[in-house]
Scaffold this motif. Structure first.
Motif, PDB file in Angstrom:
ATOM      1  N   SER A  38      11.944   3.538  -4.086  1.00 56.30           N
ATOM      2  CA  SER A  38      10.528   3.460  -4.469  1.00 56.30           C
ATOM      3  C   SER A  38       9.805   2.262  -3.859  1.00 56.30           C
ATOM      4  CB  SER A  38      10.392   3.409  -5.986  1.00 56.30           C
ATOM      5  OG  SER A  38      11.111   2.302  -6.513  1.00 56.30           O
ATOM      6  N   ARG A  46      -3.465   5.301  -1.121  1.00 58.46           N
ATOM      7  CA  ARG A  46      -3.889   4.380  -2.184  1.00 58.46           C
ATOM      8  C   ARG A  46      -4.458   3.107  -1.569  1.00 58.46           C
ATOM      9  NH1 ARG A  46      -0.908   5.396  -6.911  1.00 58.46           N
ATOM     10  NH2 ARG A  46      -2.255   3.845  -7.886  1.00 58.46           N
ATOM     11  N   SER A  72       9.646   1.866  -0.730  1.00 58.18           N
ATOM     12  CA  SER A  72       9.150   2.355   0.553  1.00 58.18           C
ATOM     13  C   SER A  72       7.624   2.411   0.530  1.00 58.18           C
ATOM     14  CB  SER A  72       9.715   3.751   0.846  1.00 58.18           C
ATOM     15  OG  SER A  72      11.126   3.715   0.931  1.00 58.18           O
ATOM     16  N   ALA A  73       7.006   1.690   1.437  1.00 55.96           N
ATOM     17  CA  ALA A  73       5.547   1.582   1.463  1.00 55.96           C
ATOM     18  C   ALA A  73       5.158   0.742   2.668  1.00 55.96           C
ATOM     19  CB  ALA A  73       5.028   0.937   0.172  1.00 55.96           C
ATOM     20  N   GLN A 102       0.850  -1.200   0.000  1.00 58.39           N
ATOM     21  CA  GLN A 102       0.000   0.000   0.000  1.00 58.39           C
ATOM     22  C   GLN A 102       0.876   1.238   0.000  1.00 58.39           C
ATOM     23  OE1 GLN A 102      -2.474   0.694   3.485  1.00 58.39           O
ATOM     24  NE2 GLN A 102      -4.021   1.734   2.247  1.00 58.39           N
ATOM     25  N   TYR A 103       0.730   2.051  -1.037  1.00 55.26           N
ATOM     26  CA  TYR A 103       1.410   3.339  -1.092  1.00 55.26           C
ATOM     27  C   TYR A 103       0.498   4.386  -0.454  1.00 55.26           C
ATOM     28  CZ  TYR A 103       4.464   0.813  -4.209  1.00 55.26           C
ATOM     29  OH  TYR A 103       5.323  -0.115  -4.732  1.00 55.26           O
TER      30      TYR A 103
END
Lengths: 114, 118
Positions: B84, B42, B86-87, B38-39
């Motif tokens: 990128s 979102r 990272s989430a 999950q970003y």
């Protein structure tokens, strides 16, 4: 395909008001899920449907919450009356079938109850 | 009842280093296991799943996960982390049809924040 569509994206309402969240699943998917996400409780499954029939609603917090799926392309989650503790992000997801198939999530509805 | 444990709230990794996000599960039979990402702001996105067969599962964006039945684990891995990546990462489980499941929802863990430092 447009993916799972949810509306509204944001909802701010006052305590005691009725709130209706809407979801359009991916065409051809037979299972639909409603989740709630909060910092404190994480991601919680509220209810899910297979072929428009509610299968498990044990996650619905209380009688103030209700969900319907009148046809294969539309579902609603209703809160009446709303309370501040209902503030959360509500996600709808769909899959070909519950179980082995991955779920596709909508963008969520951020609900704030003041 | 089934459950998922993600023991780390946050994992910090330097860019280019390998990463591991841990997940253990509990079900009364054979599991189907999933990883989602999950970003910010979102919905969750599917990364990979284990249904049966090879214990090493490969998924999107270079991620993979290894199913270990004896340790009831399904750790997510990537050989070289990107900023990128990272989430927030979620592990999920359901019961397989041969164990009486197959029409059930998923049980998610609480999620692990993955932070990749440049």
């Amino acid at each position: 395909d447009a993916g799972v569509i949810q509306s509204p994206r944001h909802e701010v309402t006052e305590m005691g008001q009725e709130v209706t969240l809407r979801c359009k699943p991916i065409s051809g998917h037979n299972s639909l899920f409603w989740y709630r996400q909060t910092m404190m409780r994480g991601l919680e499954l509220l209810i899910y449907f297979n072929n428009n029939v509610p299968i498990d609603d044990s996650g619905m917090p209380e009688d103030r919450f209700s969900a319907k799926m009148p046809n294969a392309s539309f579902s609603t989650l209703k809160i009446q009356p709303s309370e501040p503790r209902d503030s959360a992000v509500y996600f709808c997801a769909s899959s070909l079938l519950a179980g082995a198939y991955e779920q596709y999530f909508g963008p969520g509805t951020r609900l704030t109850v003041t | 009842a089934q459950s998922v444990a993600q023991p780390e709230d946050q994992v910090n990794v330097a860019e280019g280093n390998p990463l591991t996000v841990k997940c253990t599960y509990s079900v009364s039979g054979n599991p189907y296991l999933f990883w989602y990402v999950q970003y910010p702001n979102r919905g969750l996105q599917f990364l990979l799943k284990y249904i049966t067969g090879d214990n090493l599962v490969k998924g999107s964006y270079g991620f993979e996960a290894e199913f270990n039945k004896s340790q009831t684990s399904f750790h997510l891995k990537k050989p070289s982390a990107l900023v990128s990546d990272s989430a927030l990462y979620f592990c999920a489980v359901t019961l397989s049809p041969d164990s009486g499941g197959g029409a059930d929802g998923l049980t998610f863990g609480k999620g692990t924040h993955l932070i990749i430092q440049p």
